[in-house]
Design an enzyme around this catalytic site. Structure first.
Site, PDB file in Angstrom:
ATOM      1  N   ARG A   1       5.634 -24.749  22.531  1.00 56.68           N
ATOM      2  CA  ARG A   1       4.651 -24.111  23.406  1.00 56.68           C
ATOM      3  C   ARG A   1       3.305 -23.930  22.703  1.00 56.68           C
ATOM      4  NH1 ARG A   1       6.875 -20.796  27.786  1.00 56.68           N
ATOM      5  NH2 ARG A   1       5.205 -19.309  27.459  1.00 56.68           N
TER       6      ARG A   1
ATOM      7  N   GLU B   1      -8.021 -39.254  31.524  1.00 60.97           N
ATOM      8  CA  GLU B   1      -6.747 -38.864  30.911  1.00 60.97           C
ATOM      9  C   GLU B   1      -6.626 -39.473  29.501  1.00 60.97           C
ATOM     10  OE1 GLU B   1      -4.615 -36.723  31.301  1.00 60.97           O
ATOM     11  OE2 GLU B   1      -2.805 -37.418  30.300  1.00 60.97           O
TER      12      GLU B   1
ATOM     13  N   ASN C   1       3.700 -11.589  26.463  1.00 64.11           N
ATOM     14  CA  ASN C   1       2.963 -12.795  26.869  1.00 64.11           C
ATOM     15  C   ASN C   1       2.002 -12.359  27.952  1.00 64.11           C
ATOM     16  OD1 ASN C   1       4.606 -14.249  25.221  1.00 64.11           O
ATOM     17  ND2 ASN C   1       5.631 -15.398  26.840  1.00 64.11           N
ATOM     18  N   GLY C   2       0.751 -12.781  27.852  1.00 61.99           N
ATOM     19  CA  GLY C   2      -0.226 -12.398  28.869  1.00 61.99           C
ATOM     20  C   GLY C   2      -1.372 -11.641  28.227  1.00 61.99           C
TER      21      GLY C   2
ATOM     22  N   GLU D   1      -6.817 -34.263  22.436  1.00 58.86           N
ATOM     23  CA  GLU D   1      -5.812 -33.253  22.109  1.00 58.86           C
ATOM     24  C   GLU D   1      -4.899 -33.672  20.967  1.00 58.86           C
ATOM     25  OE1 GLU D   1      -3.298 -31.996  25.364  1.00 58.86           O
ATOM     26  OE2 GLU D   1      -3.014 -34.022  26.091  1.00 58.86           O
TER      27      GLU D   1
ATOM     28  N   TRP E   1       0.100 -16.955  20.362  1.00 62.87           N
ATOM     29  CA  TRP E   1      -1.073 -17.842  20.443  1.00 62.87           C
ATOM     30  C   TRP E   1      -2.249 -16.899  20.660  1.00 62.87           C
ATOM     31  CZ3 TRP E   1      -4.762 -19.279  24.145  1.00 62.87           C
ATOM     32  CH2 TRP E   1      -5.395 -20.504  23.935  1.00 62.87           C
TER      33      TRP E   1
ATOM     34  N   LYS F   1       1.593 -25.384  25.456  1.00 62.98           N
ATOM     35  CA  LYS F   1       2.224 -26.197  26.500  1.00 62.98           C
ATOM     36  C   LYS F   1       1.960 -25.602  27.880  1.00 62.98           C
ATOM     37  CE  LYS F   1       4.832 -29.468  28.063  1.00 62.98           C
ATOM     38  NZ  LYS F   1       4.192 -30.785  28.065  1.00 62.98           N
TER      39      LYS F   1
ATOM     40  N   LYS G   1      -6.161 -37.320  26.079  1.00 59.58           N
ATOM     41  CA  LYS G   1      -5.063 -37.550  25.133  1.00 59.58           C
ATOM     42  C   LYS G   1      -5.632 -37.767  23.727  1.00 59.58           C
ATOM     43  CE  LYS G   1      -1.376 -37.021  27.462  1.00 59.58           C
ATOM     44  NZ  LYS G   1      -2.026 -35.835  28.039  1.00 59.58           N
TER      45      LYS G   1
ATOM     46  N   CYS H   1       2.274 -18.182  24.140  1.00 59.25           N
ATOM     47  CA  CYS H   1       3.213 -17.287  23.466  1.00 59.25           C
ATOM     48  C   CYS H   1       4.639 -17.465  23.997  1.00 59.25           C
ATOM     49  CB  CYS H   1       2.803 -15.844  23.692  1.00 59.25           C
ATOM     50  SG  CYS H   1       1.106 -15.506  23.245  1.00 59.25           S
TER      51      CYS H   1
ATOM     52  N   HIS I   1     -26.208 -44.694  32.919  1.00 56.88           N
ATOM     53  CA  HIS I   1     -27.064 -43.558  33.271  1.00 56.88           C
ATOM     54  C   HIS I   1     -27.101 -42.516  32.149  1.00 56.88           C
ATOM     55  CE1 HIS I   1     -27.593 -45.066  37.339  1.00 56.88           C
ATOM     56  NE2 HIS I   1     -26.317 -45.408  37.285  1.00 56.88           N
TER      57      HIS I   1
HETATM   58  C1  AGP Z   1      -1.936 -32.130  28.892  1.00 62.14           C
HETATM   59  O1  AGP Z   1      -1.589 -33.026  27.892  1.00 62.14           O
HETATM   60  C2  AGP Z   1      -2.268 -30.785  28.457  1.00 62.14           C
HETATM   61  N1  AGP Z   1      -1.245 -30.232  27.657  1.00 62.14           N
HETATM   62  C3  AGP Z   1      -2.846 -29.856  29.518  1.00 62.14           C
HETATM   63  O2  AGP Z   1      -4.071 -30.389  29.885  1.00 62.14           O
HETATM   64  C4  AGP Z   1      -2.012 -29.597  30.794  1.00 62.14           C
HETATM   65  O3  AGP Z   1      -1.943 -30.743  31.577  1.00 62.14           O
HETATM   66  C5  AGP Z   1      -2.657 -28.441  31.584  1.00 62.14           C
HETATM   67  O4  AGP Z   1      -2.648 -27.285  30.790  1.00 62.14           O
HETATM   68  C6  AGP Z   1      -1.975 -28.166  32.909  1.00 62.14           C
HETATM   69  O5  AGP Z   1      -0.642 -27.761  32.746  1.00 62.14           O
HETATM   70  P1  AGP Z   1       0.370 -27.710  33.956  1.00 62.14           P
HETATM   71  O6  AGP Z   1       0.587 -29.101  34.424  1.00 62.14           O
HETATM   72  O7  AGP Z   1       1.604 -27.078  33.385  1.00 62.14           O
HETATM   73  O8  AGP Z   1      -0.251 -26.869  35.033  1.00 62.14           O
END
Ligand code: AGP
Length: 618
Positions: free
Chosen positions: A27, A491, A100-101, A498, A74, A613, A495, A2, A514
């Protein structure tokens, strides 16, 4: 996650709020809204599910009034819908709030307030937890409290972490903002006869670079001429603002089609900026003036724990590798959301390193406070945001100087975090004497090549695009790596998930036989990260096993590796790198592959569905 904006001044608040919300779109959100009050106390609340353009399209006439708050939501409690979008008003319409929260005890509070609402012939207007906040504030106002006292009292009733902004029809010339716990920040921006607030700096930069960050427990009363804060100790004061030197141009997309693409291309510069002045070869030194932890403290470190979430966790996994290999110190990594609810065995000689680009990820902050409360072990935060909560909680911070990262998918902050972890490993190894001066200089010299390794990896963009196009209808990917490339395989899979919404798994290549091998057939592409290094032959065996199941293989290996190139279906060459540096050479390629798969599927690359974000809720 948010976003919050607010404005008070001579201009019409509505367009300024909408423009601020646009800057927070990165965000991630599913609905948005604004509330504007004019000087007579007339209130307009406009909110819509969907994108900001849906909100704008629904506004027939922009409300007049120079005071307002806005929000991108969000969804956590209650589905994304018009009625659940913020702002939320008290049932008498006097107090309007965005949050937010999470209000963790909202059910209890709703039950407590239910009878009063019923008596007044009113009902809840949403399924959200947020709606209890204006109701609590308005109940306090009704018994004659000042609005500041009403806010203090209402916030003291909330369990959880909350950042809020509010306006009241009874006090039409002001906005109020408050922060409790780690639900993300609130930044106050200073203009000439006008003031702004936002949950993130980028929303303010078009208007001002003079700012003040609210601390945990602060309640701010803001009018067109300035701000008064009641801190956690409740003493009122006028804060001294800071000057930030973020360039608004740095957050514009420039000639790139997406912020993510821009940020991938910014990696060589982000790395150079992160390393600059911190890695010297002659005489060798690492983080000499940057780490507020003395060599005596570092000498006493017997173990290192590196934590993070998502991409930052993958950086932590690579960091663990470097700390073991370069510094010669036992090291582990952990997922912050799991670690914080365990009772692991740490002690004062364990160094805890938290990797978090935003510095506000709630699970990482929760883990940091767990460490502080339970063991008091020394802590370092690696982050891109100066002044973020992580920097305040840690004993020392390493800022990664990547500039604002707007794309939801972390790219340049991953590379920057890697550079910081490598520097830390070097410094730790030298302070403890496990790294000789010559090896220290050698390790630092190698790091200085990282920007050019990344740059040459980016040079494979066209090849990545062509291969991604060919595989864009695959519904699964397996990504294999070994050793230091194993976290990169994870990673790469993250990617793909997401950005492209493709099911992808990152596996240690040795683990494939395995279980995962059962999945493979001609429709299941495998991405193999196979630079020439100590485990290259083992990767070759894994690739042979994949080929025997007729699964197409996309290999990423050293430029000119014809043996590998001729064995696989698609080959991407990256610059050969020393074994500890391969993550820098491979990183841009895994990012570009995922980017181009998403692009060829026509997806929303900078704001993938359901993602945020900065993840400030549990
Ligand atoms: C990464 O592409 C993601 N958006 C997500 O996994 C992110 O790395 C994770 O939420 C951690 O965020 P931070 O580095 O701000 O703590």
């Amino acid at each position: 996650m948010c976003g919050i904006v607010g404005y008070v001044g001579r201009q019409s608040a509505g367009p300024i709020l909408l423009e601020g919300l646009q800057r927070l779109e990165y965000r991630g959100y599913d609905s948005s809204g604004i509330a504007v009050i004019d000087h007579d106390g007339a209130l307009a609340v406009l909110k819509r599910q969907g994108k900001l353009r849906d909100l704008e399209a629904s506004i027939e006439r922009m409300p007049s009034g120079g005071v307002g708050i806005g929000h991108t939501r969000w969804a956590t409690h209650g589905e994304p819908s018009d009625r659940n979008a913020h702002p939320h008003a008290s049932s008498n319409g006097d107090v309007i709030v965005v949050q937010n929260g999470i209000v963790e005890n909202y059910r209890e509070l709703k039950a407590e307030l239910h009878d009063e609402l019923e008596l007044a012939g009113r009902d809840w207007q949403s399924d959200t937890d947020t709606e209890v906040i204006p109701e609590l504030i308005s109940r306090e106002l009704a018994v004659g409290r000042s609005i500041e006292d009403a806010l203090i009292s209402a916030l003291s009733r909330l369990r959880g972490a909350n950042a809020i902004a509010a306006v009241s029809r009874r006090h039409p010339g002001r906005i109020y903002a408050a922060r409790k716990g780690s639900a993300g920040g609130i930044v106050i921006g200073y203009g000439e006869g006008e003031m702004f607030i936002a949950s993130d700096l980028p929303a303010l930069l078009a208007h001002t670079t003079t700012v003040h960050h609210l601390e945990d427990g602060d309640i701010a009363t803001i009018d067109a001429d300035g701000v008064t804060i009641q801190g956690a100790e409740r003493e009122a004061f006028r804060p001294t603002p800071l000057q930030v030197d973020l360039d608004p141009v740095a957050i514009a997309r420039g000639p790139y089609r997406h912020f993510m693409l821009k940020e991938i291309h910014e990696q060589p510069r982000a790395l150079s900026d992160t390393i600059r002045g911190r890695a010297r070869v002659d005489p060798p030194s690492a983080l000499a003036d940057d780490l507020a932890l003395r060599d005596e403290t570092l000498r006493g470190i017997e173990r290192v724990l590196v934590i993070g979430m998502g991409t930052s966790l993958h950086a932590a996994m690579i960091g663990r590798w470097w700390i073991e290999q370069i510094a010669g110190v036992p090291a582990d990594f952990d997922n912050a959301s799991e670690f914080r609810f365990r009772a692991p065995l740490l002690g004062p000689s364990t160094l805890v390193v938290s990797v978090t680009q935003s510095g506000e990820t709630i699970d990482t902050l929760g883990a940091m406070s767990h460490v502080r409360a339970r063991w008091g072990a020394p802590q370092i935060a690696i982050t891109n945001v100066d002044g973020s909560e992580a920097t305040r909680m840690a004993d020392a911070s390493i800022l990664i100087r990547c500039g604002p990262e707007v794309g939801v998918a972390s790219t340049k902050t991953f590379a920057g975090s890697l550079a910081a972890l490598y520097l830390l490993a070097c410094r730790l190894g030298r302070a403890r004497g496990s790294l000789s001066e010559a090896d220290f200089a050698d390790a630092l010299e190698q790091l200085l090549t990282a920007p050019s390794l990344v740059d040459r990896g980016i040079g494979q963009a066209a090849r990545c695009a062509e291969i991604a196009q060919r595989h864009n209808s695959a519904t699964n990917f397996l990504v294999l790596g070994r050793g230091i490339e194993y976290p990169l395989a994870m990673e790469a899979a993250l990617k793909c998930k997401e950005l492209s919404y493709v099911h992808a798994e990152g596996y240690a290549a040795g683990e494939m036989k395995h279980g995962p091998i059962a999945l493979l057939d001609g429709s299941f592409p495998v991405i193999a990260l196979a630079p020439r290094g100590p485990l290259f032959d083992k990767m070759m065996s894994a690739i042979q096993q994949v080929r025997a199941r007729r699964a197409p293989v996309i290999a990423v290996g050293d430029e000119g590796d014809d043996e590998l190139a001729t064995m696989v279906d698609d080959f991407i060459g990256v610059p050969p790198a020393p074994p500890l540096l391969t993550p820098f050479a491979l990183t841009p390629v895994i990012q570009l592959l995922a980017y181009h798969i998403a692009l060829s599927r026509g997806l929303d690359i900078d704001q993938p569905r359901n993602l945020a974000k900065t993840v400030t809720v549990e």
